[in-house]
Design an enzyme around this catalytic site. Sequence first.
Site, short mmCIF file in Angstrom:
data_model
loop_
_atom_site.label_atom_id
_atom_site.label_comp_id
_atom_site.label_asym_id
_atom_site.label_seq_id
_atom_site.Cartn_x
_atom_site.Cartn_y
_atom_site.Cartn_z
CE1 TYR A 142 -3.13 -2.92 0.19
CE2 TYR A 142 -3.79 -2.22 2.37
CZ TYR A 142 -3.93 -3.07 1.29
OH TYR A 142 -4.88 -4.06 1.32
CE LYS A 187 1.11 -17.87 -1.96
NZ LYS A 187 0.29 -19.07 -1.77
CG ASP A 219 -2.26 -19.94 0.20
OD1 ASP A 219 -1.46 -19.85 1.15
OD2 ASP A 219 -1.97 -20.53 -0.87
CG ASP A 243 -6.99 -4.13 4.22
OD1 ASP A 243 -7.95 -4.00 4.99
OD2 ASP A 243 -6.88 -3.48 3.15
CG ASP A 247 -12.38 -6.13 6.32
OD1 ASP A 247 -11.88 -5.50 7.28
OD2 ASP A 247 -12.98 -5.57 5.39
#
Length: 357
Positions: A142, A187, A219, A243, A247
């Site tokens: 980001y 990852k 994942d 992020d 959620d």
Amino acid sequence: MVKNIAVIRGDGIGPEIVNEALKVLDRVAELYGHTFRYTDVDMGGCAIDKYGDPLPESELKKCVESDSVLLGAVGGSKWNDLPGSMRPEKGLLRLRAGMGVYSNNRPAKIWPQLSDASPLKKSIVEQGIDFIIVRELIGGIYFGEHKTEGDTAIDVLKYNENEIERIGRIGFETAQKRNKRLCSVEKSNVLDSSRLWKKVMHRLAGEYPDVELSDMLVDNCAMQIVKNPAQFDVIVTENMFGDILSDEASMITGSIGMIPSSSLGASSCGLYEPIHGSAPDIAGQDKANPIGTILSAAMMLRFSFDMRAEADAVENAVSAYLDAGWRTADIMSEGGKLVGCRRCGELIIENIKRGRE
Ligand code: NAD
């Protein structure tokens, strides 16, 4: 202990929910012999109306100089047509940057009394959901370079060891204050930045021998959060993974009005706020659920002031309130007893007990 708390009531339901959280803090202070001094800070739409600026420097300074900041929520349709740099939410971004809070901590906790509110199967919910996601907040993809060249778009994902180390330490320290299990999510089978992440986490593990560190690919983590959330205590991860996972985690616990959050930086001065917005549709009607804000205040006690017994007392009081069947409209179900925001606060305060009294 004496603590100075900057208080941002903000807009919409902000003043109502913050008032209840302050009453809870006052009760804790009375029971445990602390002094909490509050400094009012204008931020958001109310600051635009007063100063023409969503967070003037003088207001930010009050926050930076405090021991911690309690925030309700900002925003509302009245200010929607202003340019981006003038909107209430800009004040929030300026506050986070100004305080240097690089670590966002959001607990995923299901209250057994509200288990029907979770979209997960009862058999999974019954095993318990009570973990925290520690998300790196001011680095990663980001904040890397973003550019588009012809038919190609590029976003750069970059982390250095220092950025990983400082969030890693928050992860370990958070685990030390809980059940001492830290899951580092990355990852590393594909990304160099994740391989660096994993290397730094394992180097840090030597400094926290009381914490059990495990690794999980992102994942797989997304799957495990819905398959077996009871396995997690603290998850630490980079900005974008956090992020998305936070959620997902908030959704499995039910109502938005119940969930608190904290954001921390290098110092113990943190920013504490419920995850919801200013709910203009119910503002001024005594309908808001103040529990997300009350639990944010409990997080402030636990993580910034190291007042663990006091934080437990507040969380136990919320639990006793739910046990008794009291419900604000957002979590009302059959058999529940409907209360407004103020009464909810009063009932929780009545339940706050010192130690084992
Ligand atoms: P919202 O979270 O304010 O409201 C969404 C829905 O949830 C509404 O129906 C609302 O009534 C309900 N709700 C939210 N909090 C509740 C509570 N404590 N008790 C009971 N019900 C509750 O989201 P929105 O409507 O998309 O946004 C409203 C305003 O808030 C916008 O201006 C938005 O930009 C702002 N916002 C601010 C923050 C913040 O201050 N951190 C975060 C998100 C949104």
